[in-house]
Design a protein around this motif. Sequence first.
Motif, PDB file in Angstrom:
ATOM      1  N   PHE A   4      26.173  26.472  40.250  1.00 30.76           N
ATOM      2  CA  PHE A   4      25.255  27.551  39.886  1.00 30.76           C
ATOM      3  C   PHE A   4      25.243  28.626  40.968  1.00 30.76           C
ATOM      4  O   PHE A   4      25.436  28.355  42.152  1.00 30.76           O
ATOM      5  N   THR A   5      25.022  29.860  40.518  1.00 28.59           N
ATOM      6  CA  THR A   5      24.998  31.025  41.389  1.00 28.59           C
ATOM      7  C   THR A   5      23.735  31.818  41.117  1.00 28.59           C
ATOM      8  O   THR A   5      23.364  32.043  39.959  1.00 28.59           O
ATOM      9  N   PHE A   6      23.083  32.256  42.170  1.00 26.37           N
ATOM     10  CA  PHE A   6      21.868  33.062  42.029  1.00 26.37           C
ATOM     11  C   PHE A   6      22.241  34.522  41.831  1.00 26.37           C
ATOM     12  O   PHE A   6      22.793  35.168  42.729  1.00 26.37           O
ATOM     13  N   LEU A   7      21.932  35.047  40.650  1.00 33.32           N
ATOM     14  CA  LEU A   7      22.194  36.451  40.340  1.00 33.32           C
ATOM     15  C   LEU A   7      21.001  37.330  40.686  1.00 33.32           C
ATOM     16  O   LEU A   7      21.153  38.531  40.927  1.00 33.32           O
ATOM     17  N   SER A   8      19.804  36.749  40.681  1.00 32.99           N
ATOM     18  CA  SER A   8      18.588  37.473  41.045  1.00 32.99           C
ATOM     19  C   SER A   8      17.665  36.522  41.789  1.00 32.99           C
ATOM     20  O   SER A   8      17.470  35.373  41.362  1.00 32.99           O
ATOM     21  N   ASP A  42      18.117  45.050  35.381  1.00 34.00           N
ATOM     22  CA  ASP A  42      19.549  44.805  35.180  1.00 34.00           C
ATOM     23  C   ASP A  42      20.260  44.446  36.479  1.00 34.00           C
ATOM     24  O   ASP A  42      21.492  44.348  36.515  1.00 34.00           O
ATOM     25  N   LEU A  43      19.519  44.219  37.550  1.00 34.69           N
ATOM     26  CA  LEU A  43      20.120  43.889  38.834  1.00 34.69           C
ATOM     27  C   LEU A  43      20.972  42.625  38.750  1.00 34.69           C
ATOM     28  O   LEU A  43      22.017  42.524  39.396  1.00 34.69           O
ATOM     29  N   PHE A  44      20.551  41.640  37.949  1.00 35.29           N
ATOM     30  CA  PHE A  44      21.325  40.405  37.818  1.00 35.29           C
ATOM     31  C   PHE A  44      22.742  40.706  37.341  1.00 35.29           C
ATOM     32  O   PHE A  44      23.718  40.056  37.763  1.00 35.29           O
ATOM     33  N   ALA A  45      22.878  41.686  36.440  1.00 34.22           N
ATOM     34  CA  ALA A  45      24.189  42.050  35.909  1.00 34.22           C
ATOM     35  C   ALA A  45      25.028  42.755  36.970  1.00 34.22           C
ATOM     36  O   ALA A  45      26.252  42.548  37.047  1.00 34.22           O
ATOM     37  N   LYS A  46      24.402  43.591  37.788  1.00 30.64           N
ATOM     38  CA  LYS A  46      25.121  44.262  38.868  1.00 30.64           C
ATOM     39  C   LYS A  46      25.627  43.242  39.886  1.00 30.64           C
ATOM     40  O   LYS A  46      26.772  43.340  40.365  1.00 30.64           O
ATOM     41  N   ASN A  47      24.782  42.269  40.217  1.00 36.98           N
ATOM     42  CA  ASN A  47      25.214  41.219  41.143  1.00 36.98           C
ATOM     43  C   ASN A  47      26.315  40.366  40.523  1.00 36.98           C
ATOM     44  O   ASN A  47      27.252  39.954  41.218  1.00 36.98           O
ATOM     45  N   ALA A  48      26.210  40.083  39.227  1.00 32.65           N
ATOM     46  CA  ALA A  48      27.250  39.310  38.548  1.00 32.65           C
ATOM     47  C   ALA A  48      28.586  40.037  38.619  1.00 32.65           C
ATOM     48  O   ALA A  48      29.636  39.422  38.871  1.00 32.65           O
ATOM     49  N   LEU A  51      30.061  39.747  42.014  1.00 34.44           N
ATOM     50  CA  LEU A  51      30.522  38.381  42.277  1.00 34.44           C
ATOM     51  C   LEU A  51      31.649  37.953  41.345  1.00 34.44           C
ATOM     52  O   LEU A  51      32.085  36.794  41.387  1.00 34.44           O
ATOM     53  N   ASN A  52      32.088  38.874  40.485  1.00 34.28           N
ATOM     54  CA  ASN A  52      33.159  38.590  39.514  1.00 34.28           C
ATOM     55  C   ASN A  52      32.803  37.450  38.557  1.00 34.28           C
ATOM     56  O   ASN A  52      33.646  36.620  38.208  1.00 34.28           O
ATOM     57  N   LEU A  53      31.545  37.431  38.139  1.00 30.10           N
ATOM     58  CA  LEU A  53      31.101  36.466  37.133  1.00 30.10           C
ATOM     59  C   LEU A  53      30.955  37.200  35.803  1.00 30.10           C
ATOM     60  O   LEU A  53      30.226  38.183  35.714  1.00 30.10           O
ATOM     61  N   ASP A  54      31.656  36.730  34.801  1.00 29.95           N
ATOM     62  CA  ASP A  54      31.735  37.415  33.513  1.00 29.95           C
ATOM     63  C   ASP A  54      30.577  36.984  32.609  1.00 29.95           C
ATOM     64  O   ASP A  54      30.543  35.849  32.132  1.00 29.95           O
ATOM     65  N   LEU A  55      29.642  37.883  32.365  1.00 29.10           N
ATOM     66  CA  LEU A  55      28.493  37.560  31.521  1.00 29.10           C
ATOM     67  C   LEU A  55      28.896  37.316  30.068  1.00 29.10           C
ATOM     68  O   LEU A  55      28.156  36.669  29.322  1.00 29.10           O
ATOM     69  N   LYS A  56      30.055  37.797  29.675  1.00 26.63           N
ATOM     70  CA  LYS A  56      30.520  37.571  28.303  1.00 26.63           C
ATOM     71  C   LYS A  56      30.851  36.103  28.050  1.00 26.63           C
ATOM     72  O   LYS A  56      30.900  35.661  26.895  1.00 26.63           O
ATOM     73  N   THR A 279      19.519  32.295  48.389  1.00 28.13           N
ATOM     74  CA  THR A 279      19.258  33.721  48.217  1.00 28.13           C
ATOM     75  C   THR A 279      20.198  34.283  47.157  1.00 28.13           C
ATOM     76  O   THR A 279      21.158  33.636  46.728  1.00 28.13           O
ATOM     77  N   ALA A 280      19.940  35.497  46.719  1.00 31.22           N
ATOM     78  CA  ALA A 280      20.775  36.151  45.717  1.00 31.22           C
ATOM     79  C   ALA A 280      22.223  36.233  46.203  1.00 31.22           C
ATOM     80  O   ALA A 280      22.490  36.628  47.339  1.00 31.22           O
ATOM     81  N   GLY A 281      23.140  35.824  45.341  1.00 32.82           N
ATOM     82  CA  GLY A 281      24.555  35.801  45.679  1.00 32.82           C
ATOM     83  C   GLY A 281      25.064  34.464  46.129  1.00 32.82           C
ATOM     84  O   GLY A 281      26.274  34.224  46.153  1.00 32.82           O
ATOM     85  N   ASP A 282      24.168  33.548  46.484  1.00 31.51           N
ATOM     86  CA  ASP A 282      24.575  32.214  46.915  1.00 31.51           C
ATOM     87  C   ASP A 282      25.075  31.389  45.738  1.00 31.51           C
ATOM     88  O   ASP A 282      24.515  31.465  44.638  1.00 31.51           O
TER      89      ASP A 282
END
Length: 286
Positions: A4-8, A42-48, A51-56, A279-282
């Motif tokens: 798991f990764t923290f996006l927000s 929408d910050l979670f999406a910017k962090n994703a 981090l190269n995590l594809d929300l799709k 923290t966010a990004g971990d």
Amino acid sequence: MVKFTFLSENKTDNPGCMAEHGLSMYIEAADKIILFDTGASDLFAKNADFLNLDLKRIEHVIISHGHYDHTEGLPCFCDVNPNAHIYIHKDAFEETYGTENGVLDKEPCSILWDEQTKQGILERTILTDGTYKISEDIVISGTIPNVEGIEATEKFYIKTMSQNGQVELLEDEMKHEQFLAIRDRDEQGISKGIYVFSGCSHKGVIPVIRYAKEIFPGEKVLGLIAGMHLYSADEATRNKVVHEIVKENIGMVMPVHCTGIKAICDLKAAMGEHCIVATAGDSYEY
């Protein structure tokens, strides 16, 4: 494997990732990709994206409860991903207000979508109440039962209109709060235990732990990743909660979001390396 990764999250020490008062996690476990909460914007999406995590790729979205700091990113997510199933408790849509030192907040803390946005999201939403199984290993708790002797650290109120047109405030019993529990298995398919993800634990983190163990009887709690809403709790309350968590003999505890820095420090002091400050990004993998 559970990853798991923290996006927000409320804090960050990862260059390139931003923080906000909110919570969102990208979870890969039990052959599924899950988004747990969507933060306050929408910050979670910017962090994703950073981090190269594809929300799709996300297949399921679990909303822990009907407060803005866990739901305001959902309209953005729906624009990016038109296919994922969304799970929200059926009672999560009331207009609610928090309190500060006994004084009612001026602005609502509830979901802030306009009606058109809400209706669009509801078209692809499964409204939960009791426990809901995404699979045999992934369960949404639905309403968390109360535990005698456990008091909420903050009261919330629902604003309603009486029959004679007067505004009334009813205490929010937080029936709409739910957690996510995931069973992890080894390569032979034998259970290693469960991981529990909780947004704010407004009913108390101890009821969360106990109900998770009830849903998965006999399973060890390998990890508790949770906002614990202790930021406004006094020292006696924090000490009581920390003591109870330590007694549960959980393999790993990550206190995040609304837990508050004092309670995070208390848990770290009591649990040492078994308490992880995220923290966010971990990103973590077990």
